[in-house]
Design a protein around this motif. Structure first.
Motif, short mmCIF file in Angstrom:
data_model
loop_
_atom_site.label_atom_id
_atom_site.label_comp_id
_atom_site.label_asym_id
_atom_site.label_seq_id
_atom_site.Cartn_x
_atom_site.Cartn_y
_atom_site.Cartn_z
N SER A 41 -3.74 -1.94 -1.23
CA SER A 41 -4.00 -0.78 -1.79
C SER A 41 -5.54 -0.63 -2.22
O SER A 41 -5.99 0.27 -1.95
CB SER A 41 -3.29 -0.15 -2.72
N SER A 61 3.21 0.76 -3.83
CA SER A 61 2.55 1.04 -5.01
C SER A 61 2.19 2.38 -5.23
O SER A 61 2.09 2.75 -6.50
CB SER A 61 1.41 -0.01 -5.13
N ALA A 62 1.66 2.97 -4.38
CA ALA A 62 1.44 4.37 -4.21
C ALA A 62 2.34 5.16 -4.72
O ALA A 62 2.23 6.18 -5.60
CB ALA A 62 0.58 4.74 -3.22
N THR A 65 -4.59 2.96 0.02
CA THR A 65 -4.34 4.05 -0.91
C THR A 65 -4.46 3.90 -2.32
O THR A 65 -4.33 5.02 -2.89
CB THR A 65 -2.55 4.10 -0.74
N CYS A 67 -3.00 0.03 4.18
CA CYS A 67 -4.07 -0.49 3.33
C CYS A 67 -4.63 0.74 2.75
O CYS A 67 -4.50 1.88 3.41
CB CYS A 67 -4.96 -1.30 3.65
N ALA A 99 0.81 -1.35 -0.12
CA ALA A 99 -0.08 0.00 0.03
C ALA A 99 0.72 0.89 0.00
O ALA A 99 0.37 2.36 -0.40
CB ALA A 99 -0.93 0.10 1.46
N LEU A 130 -5.05 6.39 3.29
CA LEU A 130 -4.34 5.46 4.25
C LEU A 130 -5.04 5.09 5.35
O LEU A 130 -5.22 6.01 6.23
CB LEU A 130 -2.81 6.21 4.14
#
Length: 511
Positions: free
Chosen positions: A480, A266-267, A450, A448, A263, A286
């Protein structure tokens, strides 16, 4: 060797090999697709046993062990700090070090949540939870409070005498404990591998249940020690992945990109690449859990394993319309080493971190705590977090490789935390207990939300099948995607969703 990989025609390039990436890679490779995993960290030695330590500070030393090499930069309630979060960077990602707790959420977590809408139903996810539990060899016992059909779990090992006695005491005061759902295959002569990489085929994680079975098909390959630098696009298509390996940049033209860097990671990649962000929501909403760690003294002292992680209960999960979460065995003892470790973690994230010699001085309260705790069991309440747009991953061009977050504890979260602590005190009436933290303690291992999924491109980043609204060949399968954090560990939901998306891609390609 690197160019040999990059010049091949891959059906999917998966960035990240943790719970989401490893799982979807197995599904696709088993389905006949050619899959390339790109992993920031090393493959590591299968024989190594390694715990995820925060006191290893050198980036090279951390990278060699499969830890995220750089500290997380965090601005929490307007106070800035830097610390090493419990994030992995090697084959298996963070899951290689996780405690293997794979619990299902409840129906109201998806179908009737008052704070965020899930674009798919609990019933839609049910068969994928079943599939994930089989893939990860989940053992345990059903929750006696659940109204759902009993999952087909493997039988857990014999209960430790001290846990057996404690569960009996819990039932006597009206609680409903059950055997924690765990992704552990119990093999002969296997030592405790919770929270560590395990050299034996005991713990099922993104590596052992995902990447390794994918490689065994002959359709998948891993390019490790490869940092994704940039994603380039042409309209709705991701046309190029730029990665750096051993100081050399390479470029890859992907057919499909599946992002599974966690999360935070990747963001960070999407923000750095200015990809998939027409909604302005990349990195936002977030969520973590709040950990409420407490020591519980059994009424009757029974010798046993103080570090066992076998008990869970949901009596406080959703109480009087207030969303709390599960209470679980922590899987740590109340010994000097464990107490010192967690005390130093708390100090690292506080204003006291700048006090000279504070980490050495922590030995004194740790020693005192050992005397006080004695035979106590350490439990944790996982308090659900809600997504707020101001809580987010940020990208700082001055520090392009460092993960950074901004997070404010909402007044309602602080109020629910106070109510949760009161509920824990009431639930364990008659037992001596002590909370081990005074300030709110964010669980940095459970980020998690995002890149949340949804039906509308204006209010979400991904569609219901976890494809980016803005692009036709980009999917995300880590934590995410989650619009809510639930009151349980996110790992089973990540795996179940990755299986769901993998089967969707295979079906889509056949149609």
């Amino acid at each position: 060797m690197t160019t040999d990989y990059l010049n091949q025609d891959w059906d999917a390039v998966i960035i990240g090999t943790g719970m989401g990436g490893g799982t979807i890679g197995r599904v696709l490779a088993t389905g006949g697709w050619r899959v390339l995993f790109i992993e920031k960290g090393p493959s590591g030695h299968r024989s190594e046993r390694q715990a995820l330590h925060s006191h290893v500070f050198t980036p090279d030393a951390r990278a060699l062990r499969g830890f995220w090499p750089t500290p997380l930069r965090a601005k929490i309630d307007n106070r800035e700090s830097e610390f090493f979060a419990p994030i992995g960077a090697g084959v298996g990602g963070s899951s290689a070090f996780y405690a293997a707790t794979l619990e299902r959420p409840e129906r109201h977590d998806m179908d009737d949540h008052p704070h965020a809408e899930w674009p798919i139903s609990f019933d839609t996810m049910q068969p994928w939870y079943d599939e994930a539990e089989k893939m990860f060899h989940v053992c345990g016992a059903p929750d006696p409070l659940s109204a759902e059909p009993m999952p087909e779990l493997l039988p857990p090992p014999a209960l430790d005498p001290s846990d057996d006695a404690l569960m009996g005491e819990m039932r006597a005061i009206g609680l409903h404990p059950y055997r924690l759902h765990s992704a552990i295959r119990y093999v002969e002569n296997c030592h405790d591998c919770l929270g560590s990489k395990c050299p034996k085929p005991c713990k099922m994680d993104g590596r052992s249940a995902g990447v390794e079975p994918a490689l065994a098909t002959g359709n998948a390959f891993v390019l490790d020690d490869a940092e994704v630098v940039d994603l380039k696009r042409d309209g709705r298509t991701i046309t190029e992945i730029t990665l750096c390996r051993s100081g050399v940049e390479y470029r890859l033209s992907p057919k499909r990109v599946i992002l599974a860097g966690g999360a935070l990671g990747s963001a960070h990649i999407l923000l750095k690449s200015d990809i998939a962000n027409s909604s302005g929501l990349v990195g936002r909403n977030l969520m973590f859990h709040l950990n409420e760690m407490f020591a519980l003294w059994p009424k009757k002292k029974v010798l046993g394993d103080a570090t066992s992680k076998a008990i869970s209960l949901r009596d406080l999960y959703h109480q009087d319309a207030t969303r709390f979460g599960t209470v679980q065995s922590m899987g740590i003892g109340a010994g000097y080493g464990e107490i010192l470790h967690y005390l130093r973690l708390m100090l690292t994230r506080s204003a006291l971190s700048r006090v000279p010699l504070i980490m050495d001085l922590a030995r004194i309260p740790a020693a005192v705590a050992v005397k006080m705790l004695g035979s106590a069991k350490v439990l944790v309440g996982l308090l659900e977090d809600y997504g707020y747009p101001e809580n987010r991953v940020i990208f700082d061009p001055a520090r392009p490789e460092q993960l950074s977050i901004e997070y404010v504890l909402a007044p309602e979260l602080k109020a629910r935390r106070r109510a949760f602590r009161k509920a824990i005190r009431r639930a364990f009436r008659g037992h001596r207990k002590m909370f081990l933290s005074m300030q709110p303690e964010l669980n940095f291992g459970h980020p998690c939300g995002t890149l949340r999924f949804g039906t509308e491109a204006e209010t979400s980043v991904l569609d219901p099948n976890c494809k980016a609204h803005d692009h036709d060949n980009l999917w995300v399968v880590d934590s995410s995607f989650m619009p809510t954090s639930f009151g349980v560990n996110p790992s089973l939901t990540i795996a179940a969703n990755a299986i769901r998306v993998g089967h969707h891609l295979l079906k889509e390609a056949r149609s």
